[in-house]
Design an enzyme around this catalytic site. Structure first.
Site, mmCIF file in Angstrom:
data_model
loop_
_atom_site.group_PDB
_atom_site.id
_atom_site.type_symbol
_atom_site.label_atom_id
_atom_site.label_comp_id
_atom_site.label_asym_id
_atom_site.label_seq_id
_atom_site.Cartn_x
_atom_site.Cartn_y
_atom_site.Cartn_z
ATOM 1 N N LYS A 91 -28.847 4.892 -29.809
ATOM 2 C CA LYS A 91 -28.079 4.682 -31.045
ATOM 3 C C LYS A 91 -28.875 4.012 -32.177
ATOM 4 C CE LYS A 91 -23.363 4.458 -29.297
ATOM 5 N NZ LYS A 91 -22.078 3.748 -29.368
ATOM 6 N N ASP B 106 -17.859 4.362 -34.582
ATOM 7 C CA ASP B 106 -17.324 3.407 -33.593
ATOM 8 C C ASP B 106 -16.428 2.357 -34.251
ATOM 9 O OD1 ASP B 106 -18.524 4.517 -31.324
ATOM 10 O OD2 ASP B 106 -20.373 3.384 -31.633
#
Ligand code: ATR
Length: 282
Positions: free
Chosen positions: A72, A108
Site C-alpha cells: 500500500k 479505506d
C-alpha cells in the site's frame, strides 16, 4: 499465478498473501449484477515483483486494481498521479488505469466514514473519538475523520510516540497510553479498535479493558473475522451499541468499484457475501 482472462477487461487485487481475499467474490458479484463485461481476479505479488507487475497490469488491459498488504505504501512511487487524501494518508489501496495512466486513491478512510455515518447519527464535530492503534488503518481513519470535520480525536497506542507521529502536531488530536485511555473511558463517545487484537485466531484477546465503560458509548471494531470480537461482545453485554468491520470493508470496496466503473454498486450484495462467508446469519 495470474491468468489475465483473455482479452476481457479486468480488475485485480495485488498483495501477498492474497489467497483468502474476499475481494474477487464481492467485485465479481457486482460486475455480474450490473451486466459489465469484466472480471476481477486476485494476483499474488511479492515485493520484488511489484515494479514488473505494475507494467504488466498497465500493458494487458487492466482497468484498475486494489492494493493490499504489503504494497500500500510502496505502490505510490510507481503511480502517475495520487489523489490528495491518499497522499495525506500516505497509502494507496485503489488504482484507476485510464489511457495507460495510473492514479492512486485511498478508499479505506472514506469507507470507514460511510460505515460510521450509517451507525452514529449524532453531530460528529462535537463528538469525542478514541482510536486504538496507530498503524496504517488508524492513519487512514484519523486523517479522514479530521478532514471530515471531527475535532476531538484521541489515539491510544502501545507505542505512544507512534501515535504522536501520526498526529504530526494536529491541533485536533492527542496521543495517550492505553492505560490512560482505560482510566478515562467516560470521556469518549465512540471507541474504535484499529489494532489486530482479537482477530482470528486470537479471538479471546481485547485491546483494552472496558469494564468501567458507560453503556452510552458506541464501539467500532474494524476487524470482521470474527464478526463479533471480544471487544464488541463485552461492550454489547454492557449495553453499548456496536459495529464490526464489515461496513468498512464493504464500503471501501464499493468506493473502488465506483471509481473504476462510474457506477455505485449495490453494497448490500457485497455485504451479504462477506457475512455469509464469515459464517454470519444474514
Ligand atoms: P495496520 O497497518 O493494518 O493498521 P499495523 O501497522 O501492524 O497494522 O498496526 C497495528 C497497530 O496495532 C499498531 O498501532 C500496533 O501497536 P505498536 O505501534 O505499538 O506496534 C498495535 N498492536 C498490534 N499488536 C498489538 C499488541 N499485541 N498489543 C498492543 N498493540 C498492538
Amino acid at each position: 499465478m495470474h491468468s489475465f482472462k483473455g482479452n476481457r477487461p479486468y480488475y485485480a487485487v495485488i498483495g501477498d498473501p492474497i489467497a483468502h481475499s474476499m475481494s474477487p467474490e464481492i467485485h465479481n458479484a457486482c460486475l455480474e449484477h450490473h451486466h459489465m463485461d469484466a472480471v476481477y481476479e486476485a494476483i499474488r505479488v511479492r515485493s520484488d515483483e511489484l515494479p514488473n507487475m505494475i507494467e504488466e497490469l498497465r500493458e494487458t488491459g487492466c482497468k484498475g486494481f486494489n492494493v493490499t498488504i504489503p504494497h500500500k505504501v510502496k505502490i505510490m512511487e510507481h503511480l502517475d498521479e495520487i489523489d490528495p487524501l491518499a497522499n495525506e494518508i500516505g497509502a494507496v489501496n485503489t488504482v484507476v488505469i485510464e489511457n495507460g495512466r495510473l492514479k492512486g486513491y485511498n478508499t479505506d478512510g472514506l469507507g470507514f466514514f460511510k460505515g460510521l455515518r450509517a451507525f452514529y447519527k449524532r453531530d460528529l464535530k462535537a463528538t469525542s473519538i478514541l482510536i486504538l492503534g496507530a498503524g496504517g488503518a488508524s492513519r487512514a481513519i484519523v486523517k479522514t475523520l479530521i478532514k471530515q470535520g471531527v475535532r476531538n480525536v484521541t489515539i491510544a497506542n502501545r507505542t505512544v510516540e507512534k501515535a504522536h507521529g501520526l498526529l504530526n502536531g494536529s491541533r485536533y488530536g492527542q496521543a495517550i497510553t492505553i492505560s490512560a485511555a482505560e482510566h478515562n473511558l467516560e470521556s469518549f463517545d465512540i471507541i474504535i479498535n484499529t489494532t489486530p487484537i482479537g482477530m482470528y485466531p486470537n479471538t479471546d484477546e481485547i485491546p483494552l479493558s472496558i469494564r468501567t465503560i458507560d453503556s452510552g458509548t458506541a464501539l467500532i471494531d474494524i476487524i470482521y473475522n470474527p464478526l463479533m470480537t471480544e471487544f464488541l461482545k463485552q461492550g454489547r453485554r454492557i449495553g453499548c451499541t456496536v459495529q464490526n468491520g464489515v461496513p468498512m470493508f464493504v464500503h471501501q470496496a464499493a468506493l473502488a468499484f465506483e471509481l473504476w466503473t462510474g457506477q455505485e454498486p449495490d453494497s448490500k450484495i457485497m455485504e451479504d457475501i462477506v457475512i455469509k462467508k464469515l459464517g454470519g446469519k444474514k
